[in-house]
Design an enzyme around this catalytic site. Structure first.
Site, mmCIF file in Angstrom:
data_model
loop_
_atom_site.group_PDB
_atom_site.id
_atom_site.type_symbol
_atom_site.label_atom_id
_atom_site.label_comp_id
_atom_site.label_asym_id
_atom_site.label_seq_id
_atom_site.Cartn_x
_atom_site.Cartn_y
_atom_site.Cartn_z
ATOM 1 N N HIS A 268 0.811 -1.217 0.000
ATOM 2 C CA HIS A 268 0.000 0.000 0.000
ATOM 3 C C HIS A 268 0.839 1.261 0.000
ATOM 4 C CE1 HIS A 268 -2.804 -2.969 2.095
ATOM 5 N NE2 HIS A 268 -3.221 -2.828 0.854
ATOM 6 N N HIS A 269 1.978 1.208 0.672
ATOM 7 C CA HIS A 269 2.810 2.411 0.793
ATOM 8 C C HIS A 269 4.236 2.206 0.304
ATOM 9 C CE1 HIS A 269 -0.340 2.498 3.946
ATOM 10 N NE2 HIS A 269 -0.455 3.760 3.563
ATOM 11 N N HIS A 335 5.025 -2.545 11.031
ATOM 12 C CA HIS A 335 4.856 -1.881 9.739
ATOM 13 C C HIS A 335 5.250 -0.416 9.836
ATOM 14 C CE1 HIS A 335 2.351 -5.092 7.683
ATOM 15 N NE2 HIS A 335 2.560 -5.570 8.902
HETATM 16 ZN ZN ZN Z 1 1.430 0.187 4.301
#
Ligand code: ZN
Length: 375
Positions: A268-269, A335
């Site tokens: 996602h990042h 994370h």
């Molecule tokens: Zn992420």
């Protein structure tokens, strides 16, 4: 430049099926090979197909200088392996379209004939799509048969036989023109031209100056790091396991490997997440070398991931390799996308698990596993 047992070689590359993807991928696989040290990569050149079926697509060609301690035949076999990985289908037609073609053109100054193969490859002095990339990457290379430099040989090929032109979009400008060998020398610092251009653009976008001293080599470093951190995409499970599965008829106790460190990147990042994995299985006639289990975790961690999928993929892989009575995988990860952005407490971690076979069906097996991972 190289220790004595290494030999400098020149490898020529060509592709005319999905060439924008296959040529860079072949170079990635060469760079990643433990026994092939890629020193320099030529620019990419586009050439018209010669002698193939009508309306064959155009080729991309390139050449690399690499050091290796493989013998010529071993090197050739490794190149064949890379061709296979990239889906090359061999036919009798030597001009048929292909995903990738990798040829050893020079192996030091060795001059030798094998049954179906010669070194140096005669194409180096006859075919523009071979000679021009070699002159680009190693203009002062001396052909051991003729004593001429690669640059001279390039001038000597009959350019009328095929049109060969550099590919601008992929090689970051640098207009191609005939220059002397000295000026031909370029830094050899380009690793993954497209990716580096993107990183550079990204630096500009965030308001940085990519030309300041500390950042000049950053696109190159990022490309290399990204390549390493995502090398799970181009590694296969069978390559990782590689003959480390053993018969063990009477083994029926739980095998547990815990505290397996892993580093991955969230999809996602694209920020790191990392932590420890515990993998357990109850064998059914087959066991696997312990270190291989950690490599299976790496295989799936070195991709863009979500922790749940990583956990399931490791469990599925162990099931596929060993067909055990059951498999359990527990992963605990931190994370950075959460920690750095302050979304959650900094010391929080995420625990995921995947249970297969009797780890799923039998509560006792599952709790034995969980207890062991805590101990
Ligand atoms: Zn992420």
């Amino acid at each position: 430049m190289s220790t004595p047992k290494f030999v400098e070689t020149i490898i020529s590359l060509g592709s005319n099926i999905e060439k924008e993807r296959h040529l860079p991928e072949a170079i990635r696989l060469l760079r990643r090979h433990r026994k092939i040290d890629v020193r320099k990569v030529s620019r990419f050149f586009e050439s018209d197909p010669v002698g193939g079926p009508e309306d064959s697509p155009e080729f991309f060609n390139a050449a690399v200088v690499a050091c290796t301690d493989l013998s010529p035949l071993e090197l050739r076999a490794e190149l064949r392996h890379i061709e296979d990985v990239l889906g090359r289908v061999r036919t009798d037609d030597k001009n048929a379209p292909r995903t990738i073609d990798l040829d050893v053109v020079y192996y030091g100054d060795l001059v030798v004939s094998f049954d179906d193969w010669q070194l140096p490859d005669p194409a180096a002095s006859a075919e523009p799509h071979v000679a021009i990339p070699i002159a680009d990457v190693a203009p002062t290379w001396v052909d051991p048969v003729s004593g001429r430099t690669a640059y001279d040989m390039m001038l000597g090929v009959d350019a009328a036989t095929e049109a060969v032109r550099p590919v601008m979009s992929i090689t970051l400008a640098q207009p191609y023109e005939s220059r002397g060998p000295d000026e031909f020398e370029h830094s050899g610092d380009v690793y993954a031209p497209k990716l580096e251009a993107i990183v550079r653009a990204q630096l500009l976008e965030i308001g940085e100056n990519p030309d300041r001293e500390g950042l000049v080599r950053t696109p190159l470093r990022v490309a290399k790091a990204m390549d390493f951190l995502t090398n799970g995409y181009s590694t296969s499970l069978s390559e990782v396991v590689n003959n480390a599965v053993f018969d063990a008829e009477d083994a029926d106790e739980m095998v547990l490997i815990k505290d397996i460190e892993f580093y991955s990147m969230c999809e996602h990042h694209m920020l790191p997440f990392f932590g420890k994995a515990a993998v357990a299985y109850i064998p059914q006639g087959k066991i696997i070398g312990l270190s291989k289990v950690a490599r299976v975790v790496d295989l799936f961690a070195r991709r863009l991931q979500v922790q749940e999928r990583l956990t399931n993929q490791v469990a599925d892989a162990i099931e596929e390799i060993l067909d055990p009575l059951g498999v359990g995988v527990v992963i605990e990860g931190q994370h950075l996308c959460m920690m750095m952005r302050g979304v959650q407490k900094q010391d929080s971690s995420t625990v995921t698990s995947a249970m297969r076979g009797n780890f799923k069906s039998e509560a006792r097996t599952r709790s034995e596993f969980i207890d062991l991972t805590r101990g």
